[in-house]
Design a protein around this motif. Structure first.
Motif, PDB file in Angstrom:
ATOM      1  N   ILE A 240      83.470 -11.737  93.831  1.00 59.96           N
ATOM      2  CA  ILE A 240      83.141 -11.485  95.238  1.00 59.96           C
ATOM      3  C   ILE A 240      83.814 -12.531  96.131  1.00 59.96           C
ATOM      4  N   ALA A 241      83.756 -13.783  95.687  1.00 58.10           N
ATOM      5  CA  ALA A 241      84.264 -14.887  96.504  1.00 58.10           C
ATOM      6  C   ALA A 241      85.774 -14.853  96.676  1.00 58.10           C
ATOM      7  N   GLU A 242      86.486 -14.185  95.776  1.00 56.80           N
ATOM      8  CA  GLU A 242      87.940 -14.126  95.875  1.00 56.80           C
ATOM      9  C   GLU A 242      88.397 -13.392  97.129  1.00 56.80           C
ATOM     10  N   ASN A 243      87.593 -12.477  97.615  1.00 58.98           N
ATOM     11  CA  ASN A 243      87.987 -11.651  98.761  1.00 58.98           C
ATOM     12  C   ASN A 243      87.116 -11.886  99.991  1.00 58.98           C
ATOM     13  N   ALA A 244      86.472 -13.037 100.041  1.00 62.14           N
ATOM     14  CA  ALA A 244      85.599 -13.332 101.176  1.00 62.14           C
ATOM     15  C   ALA A 244      85.792 -14.780 101.595  1.00 62.14           C
ATOM     16  N   ASP A 245      85.732 -15.022 102.883  1.00 62.14           N
ATOM     17  CA  ASP A 245      85.909 -16.392 103.372  1.00 62.14           C
ATOM     18  C   ASP A 245      84.824 -16.786 104.378  1.00 62.14           C
ATOM     19  N   GLN A 246      83.619 -16.267 104.180  1.00 61.28           N
ATOM     20  CA  GLN A 246      82.512 -16.609 105.056  1.00 61.28           C
ATOM     21  C   GLN A 246      81.803 -17.871 104.572  1.00 61.28           C
ATOM     22  N   SER A 247      81.134 -18.510 105.492  1.00 67.05           N
ATOM     23  CA  SER A 247      80.381 -19.726 105.154  1.00 67.05           C
ATOM     24  C   SER A 247      79.294 -19.435 104.133  1.00 67.05           C
ATOM     25  N   ALA A 248      78.709 -18.252 104.234  1.00 63.74           N
ATOM     26  CA  ALA A 248      77.645 -17.883 103.287  1.00 63.74           C
ATOM     27  C   ALA A 248      78.167 -17.847 101.855  1.00 63.74           C
ATOM     28  N   VAL A 249      79.416 -17.394 101.689  1.00 60.89           N
ATOM     29  CA  VAL A 249      80.014 -17.343 100.353  1.00 60.89           C
ATOM     30  C   VAL A 249      80.232 -18.754  99.824  1.00 60.89           C
ATOM     31  N   LEU A 250      80.682 -19.640 100.700  1.00 59.58           N
ATOM     32  CA  LEU A 250      80.870 -21.035 100.294  1.00 59.58           C
ATOM     33  C   LEU A 250      79.541 -21.649  99.844  1.00 59.58           C
ATOM     34  N   ASP A 251      78.483 -21.365 100.588  1.00 60.97           N
ATOM     35  CA  ASP A 251      77.161 -21.867 100.197  1.00 60.97           C
ATOM     36  C   ASP A 251      76.735 -21.314  98.838  1.00 60.97           C
ATOM     37  N   GLN A 252      77.009 -20.029  98.625  1.00 60.49           N
ATOM     38  CA  GLN A 252      76.651 -19.404  97.350  1.00 60.49           C
ATOM     39  C   GLN A 252      77.395 -20.058  96.186  1.00 60.49           C
ATOM     40  N   LEU A 253      78.672 -20.341  96.403  1.00 57.07           N
ATOM     41  CA  LEU A 253      79.463 -20.961  95.338  1.00 57.07           C
ATOM     42  C   LEU A 253      78.957 -22.363  95.012  1.00 57.07           C
ATOM     43  N   ARG A 254      78.557 -23.108  96.029  1.00 57.72           N
ATOM     44  CA  ARG A 254      78.019 -24.444  95.771  1.00 57.72           C
ATOM     45  C   ARG A 254      76.708 -24.372  94.993  1.00 57.72           C
ATOM     46  N   ARG A 255      75.885 -23.414  95.336  1.00 55.86           N
ATOM     47  CA  ARG A 255      74.633 -23.243  94.597  1.00 55.86           C
ATOM     48  C   ARG A 255      74.910 -22.768  93.164  1.00 55.86           C
ATOM     49  N   LEU A 256      75.893 -21.891  93.035  1.00 56.14           N
ATOM     50  CA  LEU A 256      76.258 -21.410  91.698  1.00 56.14           C
ATOM     51  C   LEU A 256      76.763 -22.561  90.830  1.00 56.14           C
ATOM     52  N   ARG A 257      77.563 -23.439  91.422  1.00 53.21           N
ATOM     53  CA  ARG A 257      78.084 -24.587  90.682  1.00 53.21           C
ATOM     54  C   ARG A 257      76.939 -25.422  90.105  1.00 53.21           C
ATOM     55  N   SER A 258      75.947 -25.704  90.945  1.00 52.93           N
ATOM     56  CA  SER A 258      74.799 -26.487  90.482  1.00 52.93           C
ATOM     57  C   SER A 258      74.000 -25.741  89.424  1.00 52.93           C
ATOM     58  N   TYR A 259      73.827 -24.457  89.657  1.00 57.97           N
ATOM     59  CA  TYR A 259      73.052 -23.623  88.725  1.00 57.97           C
ATOM     60  C   TYR A 259      73.725 -23.551  87.356  1.00 57.97           C
ATOM     61  N   LEU A 260      75.044 -23.336  87.354  1.00 55.25           N
ATOM     62  CA  LEU A 260      75.770 -23.211  86.091  1.00 55.25           C
ATOM     63  C   LEU A 260      75.742 -24.524  85.319  1.00 55.25           C
ATOM     64  N   LYS A 261      75.885 -25.638  86.030  1.00 52.17           N
ATOM     65  CA  LYS A 261      75.815 -26.940  85.361  1.00 52.17           C
ATOM     66  C   LYS A 261      74.439 -27.157  84.748  1.00 52.17           C
ATOM     67  N   LEU A 262      73.398 -26.750  85.477  1.00 53.36           N
ATOM     68  CA  LEU A 262      72.034 -26.905  84.977  1.00 53.36           C
ATOM     69  C   LEU A 262      71.823 -26.108  83.695  1.00 53.36           C
ATOM     70  N   VAL A 263      72.234 -24.833  83.728  1.00 54.68           N
ATOM     71  CA  VAL A 263      72.056 -23.980  82.547  1.00 54.68           C
ATOM     72  C   VAL A 263      72.890 -24.480  81.381  1.00 54.68           C
ATOM     73  N   ALA A 264      74.130 -24.911  81.669  1.00 58.63           N
ATOM     74  CA  ALA A 264      75.002 -25.412  80.604  1.00 58.63           C
ATOM     75  C   ALA A 264      74.392 -26.652  79.945  1.00 58.63           C
ATOM     76  N   ASN A 265      73.853 -27.560  80.762  1.00 68.72           N
ATOM     77  CA  ASN A 265      73.239 -28.763  80.206  1.00 68.72           C
ATOM     78  C   ASN A 265      72.007 -28.441  79.378  1.00 68.72           C
TER      79      ASN A 265
END
Length: 307
Positions: A240-265
């Protein structure tokens, strides 16, 4: 486990269970093509062995709903699990979970994956531990022989062969029709990160609150499913993020980054010693790198100085 003594029709004590007890087979599928083949088997199985009772869910139930009591009970009460694998569903998380649930007690649960248009070398994760075979007349007959042998009142060899021969052509015609048709496997609607987090936390909660501790193999299968789900969520969001440049998408990606690191750990220490643990670790590293790159790109486009 020793069977209790019951009396047969002559009044003599015997260890043989009640002959009217049915044999339950859990039918697992994911995707439209797999569903159509599974439904054909669902109607066909009792035609060959009347004591067989297939459990088949007609809808591709949402992942969180798979924890419903009815499905969980049927998973754990099934003596066999018949899994219909196609190119579209080899990594379907809840198909993998169901395989682990049916097999959690190796004395009772037998997992039988049938391959349709895929090779056994394409399997990964929990499915690797099962002996998957390409769909064919001989392989289906072997499965029916195994089921028949476990029933309380099995057919003799001649009876089973006759029943199978009488019904086989009808089943095979339906399966070949599905395989030759242009059946589109519909992807579920894209989920929000909030949905992903809530669903995964629900899975972890169910696992942690389970009063009956799972065996090591079963527990590992659960972690594999959770890990695979997280990776899929991350790929969906990146797409989804590849074709979107809204601030909301950026926020989602930052939250996803934290979430993925948490699950991976949380998960990597539990699976790193397994055969596919290294592969999952590499996938997480790759996806996190892609997320970081896209965050930097969007931050530059939007003039966002946030971390």
């Amino acid at each position: 486990m020793r069977l209790p003594l019951v009396k047969d029709v002559s009044g003599r004590a015997t260890n043989k269970p009640n002959q009217f007890h049915s044999m339950q087979i859990f039918i697992s599928w994911s995707g439209e093509k797999s569903k159509q083949i599974a439904e054909a088997f669902r109607h066909w199985l009792p035609d060959v062995i009347q004591s067989v009772r297939p459990y088949f869910t007609p809808d591709d139930i949402a992942k969180g709903q798979r924890w419903a009591a009815d499905i969980a009970d049927n998973l754990h009460n099934s003596q066999f699990g018949l899994f219909f694998l196609t190119a579209e569903n080899l990594t379907a998380p809840w198909l993998l979970f169901e395989a682990g649930a049916v097999s959690k007690d190796s004395r009772n649960g037998k997992v039988c994956p049938l391959l349709f248009g895929v090779e056994s070398t394409q399997l990964a994760g929990p499915l690797l531990q099962f002996q998957a075979t390409p769909y064919s007349r001989d392989e289906v007959f072997k499965f029916m022989k195994a089921v028949n042998a476990e029933t309380n009142d099995p057919l003799n060899e001649v009876q089973l062969a006759r029943a199978f021969d009488r019904c086989w052509e009808e089943l095979d015609d339906k399966v070949q029709a599905v395989l030759s048709a242009e059946v589109r496997d519909q992807r579920p609607p894209q989920r929000t990160l909030a949905d992903m987090v809530e669903e995964t936390l629900g899975i972890v909660r169910n696992m942690s609150l389970n009063p009956n501790p799972a065996s090591d193999d079963d527990s590992l299968n659960h972690w594999f499913v959770l890990f695979q789900s997280t990776l899929e969520y991350s790929r969906d969001t990146l797409q989804i993020a590849e074709n979107a440049d809204q601030s909301a998408v950026l926020d989602q990606l930052r939250r996803l980054r934290s979430y993925l690191k948490l699950v991976a750990n949380l998960i990597i220490p539990k699976v790193k010693s397994s055969a596919v643990g290294v592969s999952y670790t590499a996938q997480v590293t790759k996806i996190l790198k892609q997320i970081e790159i896209r965050i930097e790109q969007l931050a530059l486009i939007l003039g966002d100085d946030g971390l």
